[in-house]
Design a protein around this motif. Structure first.
Motif, PDB file in Angstrom:
ATOM      1  N   GLY A 167      -7.746  -5.912  -0.190  1.00 37.02           N
ATOM      2  CA  GLY A 167      -8.352  -4.813  -0.907  1.00 37.02           C
ATOM      3  C   GLY A 167      -8.225  -3.478  -0.209  1.00 37.02           C
ATOM      4  O   GLY A 167      -8.038  -2.455  -0.853  1.00 37.02           O
ATOM      5  N   GLN A 168      -8.320  -3.482   1.132  1.00 33.92           N
ATOM      6  CA  GLN A 168      -8.287  -2.218   1.864  1.00 33.92           C
ATOM      7  C   GLN A 168      -7.405  -2.302   3.101  1.00 33.92           C
ATOM      8  O   GLN A 168      -7.311  -3.336   3.756  1.00 33.92           O
ATOM      9  CB  GLN A 168      -9.696  -1.805   2.291  1.00 33.92           C
ATOM     10  N   HIS A 175       0.843  -1.200   0.000  1.00 38.28           N
ATOM     11  CA  HIS A 175       0.000   0.000   0.000  1.00 38.28           C
ATOM     12  C   HIS A 175       0.874   1.243   0.000  1.00 38.28           C
ATOM     13  O   HIS A 175       2.094   1.158   0.096  1.00 38.28           O
ATOM     14  CB  HIS A 175      -0.983  -0.004   1.168  1.00 38.28           C
ATOM     15  N   ALA A 221      -4.461  -6.526  -7.823  1.00 39.20           N
ATOM     16  CA  ALA A 221      -5.677  -6.413  -7.023  1.00 39.20           C
ATOM     17  C   ALA A 221      -5.993  -7.766  -6.411  1.00 39.20           C
ATOM     18  O   ALA A 221      -5.466  -8.804  -6.850  1.00 39.20           O
ATOM     19  CB  ALA A 221      -6.836  -5.941  -7.900  1.00 39.20           C
ATOM     20  N   ASP A 248      -6.023   1.667  -0.536  1.00 35.81           N
ATOM     21  CA  ASP A 248      -5.895   0.317  -1.083  1.00 35.81           C
ATOM     22  C   ASP A 248      -4.781  -0.447  -0.366  1.00 35.81           C
ATOM     23  O   ASP A 248      -3.752   0.128   0.016  1.00 35.81           O
ATOM     24  CB  ASP A 248      -5.549   0.378  -2.570  1.00 35.81           C
ATOM     25  N   PRO A 289      -1.153  -2.095  -5.436  1.00 34.54           N
ATOM     26  CA  PRO A 289      -2.543  -1.760  -5.750  1.00 34.54           C
ATOM     27  C   PRO A 289      -2.646  -0.382  -6.383  1.00 34.54           C
ATOM     28  O   PRO A 289      -1.660   0.367  -6.478  1.00 34.54           O
ATOM     29  CB  PRO A 289      -3.226  -1.813  -4.384  1.00 34.54           C
ATOM     30  N   GLU A 290      -3.850  -0.016  -6.800  1.00 37.86           N
ATOM     31  CA  GLU A 290      -4.055   1.231  -7.541  1.00 37.86           C
ATOM     32  C   GLU A 290      -3.533   2.447  -6.779  1.00 37.86           C
ATOM     33  O   GLU A 290      -2.975   3.377  -7.369  1.00 37.86           O
ATOM     34  CB  GLU A 290      -5.546   1.404  -7.844  1.00 37.86           C
TER      35      GLU A 290
END
Length: 212
Positions: free
Chosen positions: A103-104, A44, A86, A116, A70-71
């Motif tokens: 994801g988070q 992240h 992802a 993310d 991640p994004e």
């Protein structure tokens, strides 16, 4: 496969002469003398998990090494060529098979945006969740890197995470915000949790290695 814990959340994984780096952040000393670097994974965007200096230094020593995240990492590290990963994605880098979960990021406070985050499973053996308690489903974890100290972390939740994953072995990571006493307390709590399912705790100070 050999795993070396570095300061805070950084891991260096070596297999068959190839190296994978995970989360080289602001609390981590320069990672030098790496052999056959095939990839860098950033879970992240927070700076304790990556810095431009680390990425620049690694890519200078190992040109064209791919970076994955991640994004949120893609946007935060806009000066670097980061490939988006992802939850549900998988990829192969040399001898490493990577699968991504989550994801988070765990919630720090309602005033702080949730970013993310991906957990990464390496070769169906080593699992590191980033800053989350995401449990990798349908897999047996032989070695778990469990966060033990953070603004978002309560030790009881970390214990529940270890109980849920049921790894063979666990070591503490994400620990630079803790005092010596705090690290010792965290280690004892994780030891209890992993032993409930027949596993064991690995004492892994920065620079020390273990095989998996």
């Amino acid at each position: 496969m050999r795993v070396t814990k570095h300061e805070h959340a950084a891991l260096v994984v070596v297999e068959s002469g190839h190296t994978l780096v995970i989360d080289p952040g602001s609390f981590t000393s320069p990672l030098e003398d790496l052999v056959g670097l095939v990839g860098i994974v950033i879970t992240h965007e927070h700076p304790d998990h990556w810095t431009p200096d680390h990425l620049t230094r690694l890519q200078r020593a190992h040109p064209e090494t791919p970076i994955y995240g991640p994004e949120g990492v893609v946007k935060a590290a806009a000066g670097f060529d980061v490939t988006t990963v992802a939850p549900g994605d998988s990829l192969d880098l040399g001898p490493f098979h990577l699968e991504f979960f989550g994801g988070q990021h765990a919630v720090i406070h309602e005033s702080i945006p949730v970013v993310d985050n991906v957990g990464v499973l390496v070769n169906d053996a080593l699992y590191y969740p980033g800053d989350s308690y995401t449990v990798p489903k349908r897999t047996h974890v032989r070695l778990l890197a469990a966060p033990v100290g953070a603004p978002w972390l309560k030790i009881g939740d970390a214990m529940d995470f270890v109980l849920a994953v049921k790894p063979d072995r666990v070591f503490a990571t994400h620990d630079m915000t803790l005092s010596v006493a705090g690290k010792q307390m965290g280690a004892s709590r994780l030891t209890w949790a992993v032993e409930q399912n027949g596993g064991s705790f690995v004492d892994l100070p920065p620079g020390e290695t273990t095989d998996v």
